[in-house]
Design a protein around this motif. Structure first.
Motif, PDB file in Angstrom:
ATOM      1  N   LEU A 175       0.849  -1.184   0.000  1.00  0.00           N
ATOM      2  CA  LEU A 175       0.000   0.000   0.000  1.00  0.00           C
ATOM      3  C   LEU A 175       0.884   1.233   0.000  1.00  0.00           C
ATOM      4  CD1 LEU A 175      -0.091   1.401   3.113  1.00  0.00           C
ATOM      5  CD2 LEU A 175      -1.318  -0.713   3.574  1.00  0.00           C
ATOM      6  N   ASP A 209      -3.594   4.661  -4.124  1.00  0.00           N
ATOM      7  CA  ASP A 209      -2.934   5.155  -2.915  1.00  0.00           C
ATOM      8  C   ASP A 209      -3.995   5.649  -1.930  1.00  0.00           C
ATOM      9  OD1 ASP A 209      -0.590   4.730  -4.278  1.00  0.00           O
ATOM     10  OD2 ASP A 209       0.078   6.811  -4.243  1.00  0.00           O
ATOM     11  N   PRO A 218      -9.133   5.582  -0.882  1.00  0.00           N
ATOM     12  CA  PRO A 218      -8.157   5.478  -1.967  1.00  0.00           C
ATOM     13  C   PRO A 218      -8.327   6.602  -2.982  1.00  0.00           C
ATOM     14  CG  PRO A 218      -9.871   3.826  -2.235  1.00  0.00           C
ATOM     15  CD  PRO A 218     -10.126   4.481  -0.908  1.00  0.00           C
TER      16      PRO A 218
END
Length: 390
Positions: A6, A43, A386
Motif C-alpha cells: 500500500l 494510494d 483510496p
C-alpha cells in the motif's frame, strides 16, 4: 494494490532530514518500501494528516487496567495493546519493586512476550532504590543493589533485560552499574538520594540514563547541584521526562531541553494500569493507587504513583504546549529511545527498509488519527479513502 502493498499519499512526512509536505510513503509487507514520488490511483489519501514514526516507550508499567508487574501474560498483552492503540509501537515493560523471586517470575513471563515481539524487553525499576526517594515503591521491599541480586534479575529475563534503575549511592551501586554496562544492560540512575559527585561516578562507571529526571531525586541547590545537574550536563546520558502536565511544570521540561537538547531526551509515560482507562482504584505491584481527574496517587500517603499518560498525548503536548518542532518531538518520542535500545536499524525514523511502524496525527490539532505496526493498521486505517484518479 495488494493487501501486503500500500502507499500513503498527500501527507506531511516527518523525516530525519526535515519535514516534507504532501509526499508519498510506500509500504510492502512489514517494511517501508520507499519514500517520495507521485501519487497513483489506489494510494490512500492522507491529505491534511502528518505521519511520524511509531513511538518508543522506555518506561511503562501498564495500561488498559492491566499491569506488567502482575506476572500474568494476558494482562501484559492488554497493557501493550492499550499503548499500541495510542501510538507506542515499541514498548519496554517496566516492573515495580517486589520480592526478588516475584520479580524473577515476572521477568520470565515478560521475556516470553519479548521473544514473541509483543514487548522490546524488561526494565526493572526497583527494588535497588533509595528509601528516601522511593515514591510509589514499598519501602520494606527495597534492597541494596548487591551485584549478585541484580544479576539474578537480569538472568531471569533470559537476554531481554533492557534497563535497571538503581540508586548509585547505596552499597553495591557502582559495582552494579559496572556489571550492567559489561552485560550490555542499561544502568539508569533514579529514585536516588545521590549527590553530584556520586552521580558523576555512576556515569563514569557506565550509567547512561536518568530515570524520570527531576522526579524522585534531590532538587537543584546553588551549592549542592545534586544528581539533576550531573545528569543533564553529561552528553553520555539520556534523560527521561514525563510530559503529562503533572510530573513536570512545562518550564522545567523546557529547561531540560534547553540544556540537553532533543537528541538526549526520551519522553516516557511511566504509565500504570489506569492509562487508557477512567478514574478509580488500581493496583501498582503490591500497592493500591487511586486515580482522580487522571492523576494517580497512592491510597496510603498520597505520593504520585506513575501516570495515566499515553505517548500520543505526550507528542501533542510537546508540540502545542512546549513548542517543540515536529522533528524535535519525533527525536524524543521515537529516535532517541530506539537508538538507546539498539533498535535504530529497525525503528525510530521513517526510512526505506525500516519497519512500517507509523503514527498518523491531524496536521492542525495533532490528535491521534491512526496507528500502523509492521505494515498492518492497528486503528484508524479505515478512515483513509483510496485515490481514484492520478
Amino acid at each position: 494494490m495488494t493487501a501486503d502493498r500500500l502507499a500513503l499519499s498527500g501527507a506531511r512526512l516527518v523525516l530525519p532530514g526535515g519535514v516534507v509536505e504532501g509526499d508519498r510513503l510506500a509500504v510492502e509487507g512489514e517494511r517501508i518500501a520507499g519514500l517520495g514520488g507521485t501519487a497513483t490511483p489506489g494510494d490512500l489519501d492522507l491529505t491534511g494528516y502528518t505521519v511520524v514514526p511509531g513511538f518508543v516507550d522506555l518506561h511503562v508499567h501498564g495500561g488498559g487496567g492491566a499491569s506488567y508487574a502482575s506476572g500474568i501474560a494476558e494482562e501484559a498483552l492488554r497493557a501493550a495493546r492499550t499503548h499500541l492503540e495510542h501510538g507506542t509501537t515499541t514498548t519496554v515493560a517496566s516492573t515495580v519493586t517486589g520480592e526478588i523471586d516475584d520479580l524473577a517470575r515476572q521477568a520470565a513471563v515478560l521475556s516470553e512476550l519479548a521473544e514473541d515481539g509483543v514487548v522490546a524487553g524488561v526494565h526493572f525499576e526497583g527494588p535497588f532504590i533509595s528509601r528516601n526517594r522511593c515514591g510509589a515503591h514499598r519501602p520494606d521491599l527495597l534492597r541494596d543493589p548487591d551485584p549478585a541480586l541484580v544479576r539474578k534479575l537480569v538472568d531471569a529475563a533470559r537476554g531481554h533485560a533492557r534497563m535497571v534503575t538503581l540508586a548509585p549511592e547505596l552499597p553495591g551501586g557502582l559495582d552494579s552499574v559496572r556489571m550492567l554496562a559489561d552485560l550490555g544492560v542499561i544502568a539508569a540512575v533514579g529514585h536516588t538520594d545521590s549527590d553530584y559527585t556520586r552521580t558523576l561516578e555512576a556515569i563514569g562507571a557506565g550509567a547512561t540514563v536518568a530515570t524520570h529526571l527531576f522526579n524522585a531525586m534531590p532538587g537543584i541547590a546553588h551549592r549542592a547541584p545534586g544528581p539533576i545537574v550531573a545528569l543533564l550536563e553529561d552528553e553520555r546520558v539520556t534523560v527521561e521526562l514525563i510530559n503529562d502536565g503533572v510530573h513536570l511544570h512545562p518550564s522545567v521540561l523546557d529547561l531540560a531541553y534547553g540544556t540537553a537538547g532533543a537528541s538526549r531526551v526520551a519522553l516516557i509515560t511511566d504509565a500504570m494500569g489506569a492509562a487508557g482507562m477512567g478514574d478509580g482504584l488500581y493496583p501498582l505491584g503490591p500497592l493500591q493507587v487511586e486515580v482522580e481527574d487522571g492523576v494517580a496517587r497512592l491510597v496510603e500517603g498520597g505520593a504520585i504513583a506513575g501516570s495515566t499518560l499515553t505517548l500520543d498525548v505526550a507528542f501533542k503536548r510537546s508540540v502545542t504546549v512546549n513548542g517543540l518542532s515536529l522533528n524535535q518531538a519525533v527525536e524524543s518520542l521515537s529516535t532517541v529511545p530506539a537508538r538507546l535500545l539498539g533498535l535504530a536499524d529497525r525503528v525510530g525514523t521513517l526510512e526505506t527498509g525500516k519497519l512500517a511502524d507509523l503514527v498518523v496525527v491531524d496536521s492542525t490539532s495533532y490528535d491521534l488519527v491512526a496507528v500502523m505496526r509492521r505494515g498492518e493498521w492497528i486503528t484508524g486505517g479505515e478512515r483513509f479513502a483510496p485515490i481514484t484518479t492520478a
